[in-house]
Design a protein around this motif. Structure first.
Motif, short mmCIF file in Angstrom:
data_model
loop_
_atom_site.label_atom_id
_atom_site.label_comp_id
_atom_site.label_asym_id
_atom_site.label_seq_id
_atom_site.Cartn_x
_atom_site.Cartn_y
_atom_site.Cartn_z
N ASP A 152 -0.72 8.89 -7.57
CA ASP A 152 -1.82 8.44 -6.74
C ASP A 152 -3.41 9.22 -6.47
O ASP A 152 -4.02 9.23 -5.70
N GLY A 153 -3.10 10.52 -6.98
CA GLY A 153 -4.08 11.49 -7.33
C GLY A 153 -3.38 13.17 -6.04
O GLY A 153 -4.40 13.77 -6.32
N MET A 154 -2.49 13.73 -5.77
CA MET A 154 -1.85 13.76 -4.75
C MET A 154 -1.35 15.07 -5.54
O MET A 154 -1.27 15.31 -6.75
N ASN A 187 0.44 -1.29 0.09
CA ASN A 187 -0.21 -0.10 0.03
C ASN A 187 0.79 0.78 0.32
O ASN A 187 1.73 1.14 0.75
N LEU A 188 0.53 2.22 -0.99
CA LEU A 188 1.54 3.07 -1.26
C LEU A 188 1.32 4.14 -0.22
O LEU A 188 1.81 5.36 0.85
N ILE A 203 -1.98 9.31 4.07
CA ILE A 203 -0.05 10.51 4.22
C ILE A 203 -1.45 12.07 4.43
O ILE A 203 -0.90 13.22 4.45
N ARG A 204 -2.86 12.13 3.19
CA ARG A 204 -3.64 12.96 2.76
C ARG A 204 -4.28 13.19 4.37
O ARG A 204 -4.20 14.39 4.88
N ARG A 205 -4.20 12.42 5.35
CA ARG A 205 -5.00 12.84 6.30
C ARG A 205 -4.37 12.53 8.05
O ARG A 205 -4.89 13.89 8.14
N MET A 206 -2.46 12.81 7.27
CA MET A 206 -1.87 13.23 8.48
C MET A 206 -2.11 14.85 7.68
O MET A 206 -1.97 15.60 9.13
#
Length: 334
Positions: free
Chosen positions: A294-296, A254-255, A260-263
């Motif tokens: 992946d959308g960041m 899992n990348l 990470i976005r949640r952080m």
């Protein structure tokens, strides 16, 4: 996006020097030092990188280190990483090294750190990349061995900014090394510890890292998100989290982009790093690109980079210079 990432001024806070040992250099050192490898070509060695969890990675990782014997070997290893990092516009880094993996094979501590330090100085002068070294203890070795390593480091402490804890977490809680880290702090070292993804008793390990060791930073730390009491404490203290996306994709499939976005949404100081890039075939730019794919967004990648400079173990004035360089770039790239 790829141009934005390539030119982005970066800091890297979670990279193991031994994990930057590229197959071509491994073969060259093996030939020079008379070390027999289990593979006939660099391509065959890369093909053997079949990792599915932390222990399967570590088995190959420690075996590969046997080619590192002399001061020159450690110089070449370190300089090669710093050169690659600078080519990816990493301006500052805090690489780890694992002295016990070498001293246990009979390589003197002084040999290891002198080779690394000379490469750091050469890279600073020749390439313009600044670095500070973090000594990591191997958690699957004894606390007594860690203490011996800490004491061996003290004559060289001007070359070391902090200490960390890595390797296999199973049955090796942070508490095991409490006295070692206490003495390290008394000697002026900053403190960090690995809290790898989805490990046995990970939430208790994170609690020990926060409450008993009282670290300055956490390496990985994805599982802080599982419990509000943990992520709220990390955010409140402003602790850095050195996340390694491509490494996670190998080790836990899992990348961890969503995590990470949640952080970032929670105000946590997440950063992006390469971990063991020679093995995971991804340095800083490739890790950032994987998150972008992946959308960041640019803004999210910028914040992750801003966080890295913010939580780096730098004097405030130097940190401000790096952050100013970053902000100037972001304004120009807007």
């Amino acid at each position: 996006m790829s141009d934005f990432i390539a030119q982005l001024p970066k800091a890297e806070l979670h990279v193991h020097l031994e994990g930057t040992l590229e197959p071509e250099l491994s073969f060259a050192l093996a030939t020079r030092n008379g070390v027999r490898l289990d593979y006939d070509t660099p391509e065959a060695l890369i093909a053997a990188y079949d990792f599915h969890d932390l222990p399967s990675f570590l088995a190959i990782y420690y075996k590969a280190m046997e080619v590192l014997v002399t001061e020159q070997d450690f110089f070449e290893l370190t300089y090669a990483y710093l050169k690659k990092a600078r080519e990816q516009n990493v301006l500052y880094c805090e690489p780890f090294f694992d002295p016990q993996a070498h001293t246990s094979r009979g390589v003197p501590f002084a040999t290891v750190i002198t080779g690394i330090h000379k490469a750091q100085e050469a890279a600073r002068a020749e390439l313009g990349i600044e670095s500070q070294l973090i000594l990591c203890f191997l958690r699957d070795m004894s606390a007594e061995s860690a203490m011996e390593t800490l004491l061996a480091s003290l004559p060289f402490k001007d070359w070391i900014v902090g200490v960390g804890l890595d390797s296999d977490e199973k049955h090796n809680p942070p508490r095991k090394f409490a006295e070692v880290f206490k003495l390290a702090r008394e000697n002026g070292y900053k403190l960090t510890m690995h809290c790898d993804v989805h490990q046995l008793n990970t939430h208790e390990h994170i609690r020990q890292v926060l409450d008993e060791i009282v670290v300055d930073r956490i390496d990985h730390g994805i599982n802080t998100l599982d419990k509000p009491v943990l992520y709220q404490e990390v955010a409140q203290r402003g602790l850095g989290l050195t996340v390694c996306p491509v490494s996670n994709r190998f080790v836990v499939q899992n990348l961890t982009t969503a995590e990470i976005r949640r952080m970032l949404e929670l105000g946590m100081r997440a950063t992006v790093n390469s971990d063991d890039p020679a093995y995971f075939r991804a340095y800083m730019n490739e890790n950032l690109q994987a998150l972008a794919d992946d959308g960041m967004t640019r803004d999210e990648l910028a914040q992750l980079t801003r966080n890295a400079f913010a939580v780096a173990w730098l004097p405030d004035a130097r940190r401000a210079q790096y952050l100013d360089t970053l902000e100037q770039y972001l304004r120009q790239a807007a």
